[in-house]
Design a protein around this motif. Structure first.
Motif, PDB file in Angstrom:
ATOM      1  N   LEU A 113       0.833  -1.198   0.000  1.00  0.00           N
ATOM      2  CA  LEU A 113       0.000   0.000   0.000  1.00  0.00           C
ATOM      3  C   LEU A 113       0.871   1.253   0.000  1.00  0.00           C
ATOM      4  O   LEU A 113       1.882   1.314   0.711  1.00  0.00           O
ATOM      5  CB  LEU A 113      -0.916   0.021   1.222  1.00  0.00           C
ATOM      6  N   CYS A 114       0.471   2.239  -0.818  1.00  0.00           N
ATOM      7  CA  CYS A 114       1.252   3.459  -0.962  1.00  0.00           C
ATOM      8  C   CYS A 114       0.355   4.686  -0.901  1.00  0.00           C
ATOM      9  O   CYS A 114      -0.688   4.738  -1.555  1.00  0.00           O
ATOM     10  CB  CYS A 114       2.007   3.439  -2.295  1.00  0.00           C
ATOM     11  N   ASN A 115       0.798   5.660  -0.115  1.00  0.00           N
ATOM     12  CA  ASN A 115       0.149   6.970  -0.075  1.00  0.00           C
ATOM     13  C   ASN A 115       1.059   7.945  -0.802  1.00  0.00           C
ATOM     14  O   ASN A 115       2.244   8.036  -0.490  1.00  0.00           O
ATOM     15  CB  ASN A 115      -0.065   7.424   1.370  1.00  0.00           C
ATOM     16  N   VAL A 116       0.499   8.627  -1.794  1.00  0.00           N
ATOM     17  CA  VAL A 116       1.246   9.636  -2.529  1.00  0.00           C
ATOM     18  C   VAL A 116       0.832  11.003  -1.998  1.00  0.00           C
ATOM     19  O   VAL A 116      -0.333  11.391  -2.118  1.00  0.00           O
ATOM     20  CB  VAL A 116       0.988   9.538  -4.052  1.00  0.00           C
ATOM     21  N   ALA A 117       1.787  11.696  -1.391  1.00  0.00           N
ATOM     22  CA  ALA A 117       1.493  12.994  -0.783  1.00  0.00           C
ATOM     23  C   ALA A 117       0.854  13.926  -1.799  1.00  0.00           C
ATOM     24  O   ALA A 117       1.294  14.018  -2.937  1.00  0.00           O
ATOM     25  CB  ALA A 117       2.777  13.604  -0.233  1.00  0.00           C
ATOM     26  N   ASP A 118      -0.197  14.567  -1.397  1.00  0.00           N
ATOM     27  CA  ASP A 118      -0.909  15.569  -2.210  1.00  0.00           C
ATOM     28  C   ASP A 118      -1.485  15.008  -3.507  1.00  0.00           C
ATOM     29  O   ASP A 118      -1.751  15.766  -4.429  1.00  0.00           O
ATOM     30  CB  ASP A 118       0.003  16.770  -2.516  1.00  0.00           C
ATOM     31  N   ALA A 119      -1.672  13.689  -3.592  1.00  0.00           N
ATOM     32  CA  ALA A 119      -2.283  13.091  -4.781  1.00  0.00           C
ATOM     33  C   ALA A 119      -3.170  11.923  -4.363  1.00  0.00           C
ATOM     34  O   ALA A 119      -2.852  10.763  -4.624  1.00  0.00           O
ATOM     35  CB  ALA A 119      -1.220  12.639  -5.774  1.00  0.00           C
ATOM     36  N   PRO A 120      -4.297  12.208  -3.688  1.00  0.00           N
ATOM     37  CA  PRO A 120      -5.145  11.113  -3.207  1.00  0.00           C
ATOM     38  C   PRO A 120      -5.630  10.205  -4.331  1.00  0.00           C
ATOM     39  O   PRO A 120      -5.807   9.005  -4.123  1.00  0.00           O
ATOM     40  CB  PRO A 120      -6.313  11.826  -2.523  1.00  0.00           C
ATOM     41  N   GLU A 121      -5.808  10.744  -5.516  1.00  0.00           N
ATOM     42  CA  GLU A 121      -6.274   9.930  -6.640  1.00  0.00           C
ATOM     43  C   GLU A 121      -5.239   8.899  -7.080  1.00  0.00           C
ATOM     44  O   GLU A 121      -5.582   7.919  -7.744  1.00  0.00           O
ATOM     45  CB  GLU A 121      -6.672  10.830  -7.817  1.00  0.00           C
TER      46      GLU A 121
END
Length: 162
Positions: free
Chosen positions: A98-106
């Motif tokens: 799982l990855c969270n991309v800062a400032d890019a929720p999409e």
């Protein structure tokens, strides 16, 4: 987007944060406070005193490499380079991480809520990425409604329950 709310136990889990700007530092500190074993990879690492200090955070001053994801449970792409963040996201997806991309929720597998913590009481607010400013305002309102005394009460109740 319909998000599935979950509180996750990351104690002892290996997590990667790529980027050591304000967002990356916040993510690393939050992960460490929850017991994660954190590696931060960035070309620029702030000096001690300007970054979260924890024995569970390892700082690596260098460029990101795909193999940084080996053995990782959860990752954050928190650089100021959109192409690099996208590459980290693709590399993580290829490994089912799982990855969270800062400032890019999409482009993220998950987003983080705005959180109120009073001891073991945790209140999380999300606007599903539609308005972080509104989530922040609601969090501030909740902090006024649920002060530190709730952490104390919860501690007593937990002891009684045991």
């Amino acid at each position: 987007m319909k998000y599935y709310p979950v509180f996750m136990d990351i104690d002892g889990r290996h997590c990667l944060v790529v980027g050591a700007g304000p967002v990356g530092l916040r993510k690393a500190g939050g992960l460490a406070r929850c017991g994660a074993v954190v590696t931060v990879v960035s070309r620029d690492i702030p000096p001690a005193g300007k970054r979260p200090e924890s024995e569970s955070i390892t700082w690596e001053k260098r460029d990101y490499r795909s193999e940084d994801l080996d053995g990782i449970f959860l990752t954050f792409a928190a650089t100021d380079n959109a192409d690099l963040n996208h590459r980290i996201s693709r590399d993580a997806a290829a490994r089912n991480i799982l990855c969270n991309v800062a400032d890019a929720p999409e482009k993220s597998d998950f987003i983080l809520p705005s959180v109120v913590r009073q001891g073991d009481l945790i209140l999380a607010v999300s606007t599903s990425g539609n308005s972080p400013a509104l989530a922040k305002q609601i969090r501030k309102d909740l902090e006024q409604m649920f002060g530190p005394e709730y952490g104390t009460i919860l501690n007593v109740m937990g002891n009684l329950r045991r």
